[in-house]
Design an enzyme around this catalytic site. Structure first.
Site, mmCIF file in Angstrom:
data_model
loop_
_atom_site.group_PDB
_atom_site.id
_atom_site.type_symbol
_atom_site.label_atom_id
_atom_site.label_comp_id
_atom_site.label_asym_id
_atom_site.label_seq_id
_atom_site.Cartn_x
_atom_site.Cartn_y
_atom_site.Cartn_z
ATOM 1 N N SER A 168 0.824 -1.198 0.000
ATOM 2 C CA SER A 168 0.000 0.000 0.000
ATOM 3 C C SER A 168 0.868 1.263 0.000
ATOM 4 C CB SER A 168 -0.962 -0.039 1.196
ATOM 5 O OG SER A 168 -1.974 0.924 1.088
ATOM 6 N N ASP B 209 -9.276 -4.639 -5.481
ATOM 7 C CA ASP B 209 -8.473 -3.772 -4.618
ATOM 8 C C ASP B 209 -8.895 -2.312 -4.744
ATOM 9 O OD1 ASP B 209 -6.477 -2.713 -3.034
ATOM 10 O OD2 ASP B 209 -4.818 -3.481 -4.254
ATOM 11 N N HIS C 280 -7.736 -5.521 -0.958
ATOM 12 C CA HIS C 280 -6.493 -4.812 -0.615
ATOM 13 C C HIS C 280 -5.573 -5.598 0.312
ATOM 14 C CE1 HIS C 280 -4.044 -1.250 -0.567
ATOM 15 N NE2 HIS C 280 -4.132 -1.100 0.750
#
Length: 276
Positions: A90, A225, A251
Site C-alpha cells: 500500500s 483492490d 487490498h
C-alpha cells in the site's frame, strides 16, 4: 527512534525480507501473515517513526517524505542488512520506490510491491472509479466525511471496506495496527480525508522514473483492490522486467488468499536468491 522485530535470527548466509508497511502510519501489525515466510528466511518488521511502538515527533512538521525514505536506509544500516529482499504494501510502495530512486542502494536482491501505486493522482482516479461502483449516495457520503452525516458515512465506509479492503470482519492484526496508528502521520502525509488527499504525498508521481529501477521486481494487485488493477499494471509496465500478478482479492490478499499469496512471494524470493 524506530522499533522493529524479526521472525528469526539474522544470518549472513540467508538474505532476509525487510517489510515496509503503509498507512501512512498504520504500523506493522497488519503485515503479520508474512511471518509465515520465516521458515525460509528472517522476516523483519518495523514501525515507522510516529506510529506503533516507535517514537513520535513532538512537532508533526517533522514528518516528511525524506524522513521516512531515509528511515529505510537507517533500518538496513542498523541491522547490517547488506543483502536484503524488500517488500512494501500500500502506502509503503511510494516509500520503497523513493528509496530505490533516491538512494540507489546496493545489495537489494529483489523488490515486492503489493497493492500499491506509482502516483497519488493515479490512486485518486482509481478511488473515483471504486466510489462510483458503490450504491447511490455512498460515494458522496465518503467524500463529505464523517462530520457531514455520521450515519451515512459509517454505512458507506463499511460497504467500501467490505468490497475493496477485506470481505469480512477486519482481521485482528489489522484492528491492532489501526488502534496503534499515528493519526498525525496520516494527516501530515496523506491528508485530512481518506478519499481527497491533500498531504505531502498528494502530488507525488514516480511514473516517469520507474524505468530507472533495475532490481528484480514482483508487483501484486487485486481484482477488487482499492488500488485498482491498472495501478499494478502501470508499475509492471514501467519497471523493466517486472512480474505482475493480479489476484482475485481486495487490498489485503495475505489475509484473504494467504496460501496463494505466500506461495507467490516465497517462490519469487527463492528465484531471486538463485539469480544472485
Amino acid at each position: 527512534m524506530w522499533w522493529g522485530r524479526a521472525s528469526g535470527p539474522l544470518s549472513p548466509q540467508v538474505a532476509p525480507l525487510l517489510t515496509i508497511h503503509g498507512g501512512p502510519g498504520i504500523c506493522h501489525d497488519c503485515l503479520e501473515p508474512l511471518a509465515a515466510l520465516g521458515a525460509d528466511r528472517p522476516v523483519i518488521f518495523y514501525d515507522q517513526y510516529g506510529c506503533g511502538r516507535s517514537d513520535r515527533a513532538v512537532d508533526a512538521d517533522e514528518y516528511d517524505i525524506e524522513l521516512f525514505v531515509d528511515e529505510i536506509a537507517a533500518v538496513r544500516e542498523t541491522l547490517g542488512l547488506d543483502r536484503v529482499h524488500l517488500f512494501a504494501h500500500s502506502y509503503g510502495g511510494p516509500l520503497l520506490l523513493e528509496y530505490l530512486l533516491q538512494h540507489r542502494p546496493v545489495g537489494v536482491l529483489s523488490v515486492t510491491l503489493s497493492n500499491t501505486f506509482a502516483s497519488t493522482p493515479g490512486l485518486s482516479r482509481g478511488w473515483d472509479r471504486r466510489l462510483a461502483e458503490l450504491p447511490d449516495g455512498y460515494g458522496v457520503a465518503l467524500r463529505s466525511g464523517p462530520h457531514a452525516d455520521p450515519e451515512a458515512f459509517s454505512r458507506a465506509l463499511m460497504e467500501f471496506m467490505a468490497r475493496f479492503i477485506f470481505p469480512g470482519p477486519p482481521p485482528e492484526p489489522l484492528m491492532r495496527s489501526q488502534q496503534h496508528s499515528g493519526a498525525e502521520v496520516y494527516e501530515r502525509m496523506h491528508g485530512t480525508s481518506w478519499f481527497s488527499p491533500d498531504g505531502l504525498w498528494s502530488t507525488w508521481d514516480a511514473t516517469s522514473r520507474l524505468g530507472e529501477i533495475r532490481v528484480p521486481t514482483l508487483v501484486i494487485g487485486g481484482t477488487r483492490d482499492q488500488c485498482v488493477p491498472e495501478l499494478a499494471k502501470e508499475l509492471g509496465t514501467g519497471i523493466p522486467g517486472a512480474e505482475v500478478v493480479v489476484l482475485d482479492a481486495a487490498h489485503l490478499p495475505f489475509f484473504e488468499v494467504p496460501g496463494e499469496y505466500l506461495t507467490l512471494v516465497r517462490d519469487f524470493l527463492a528465484r531471486s536468491d538463485s539469480d544472485r
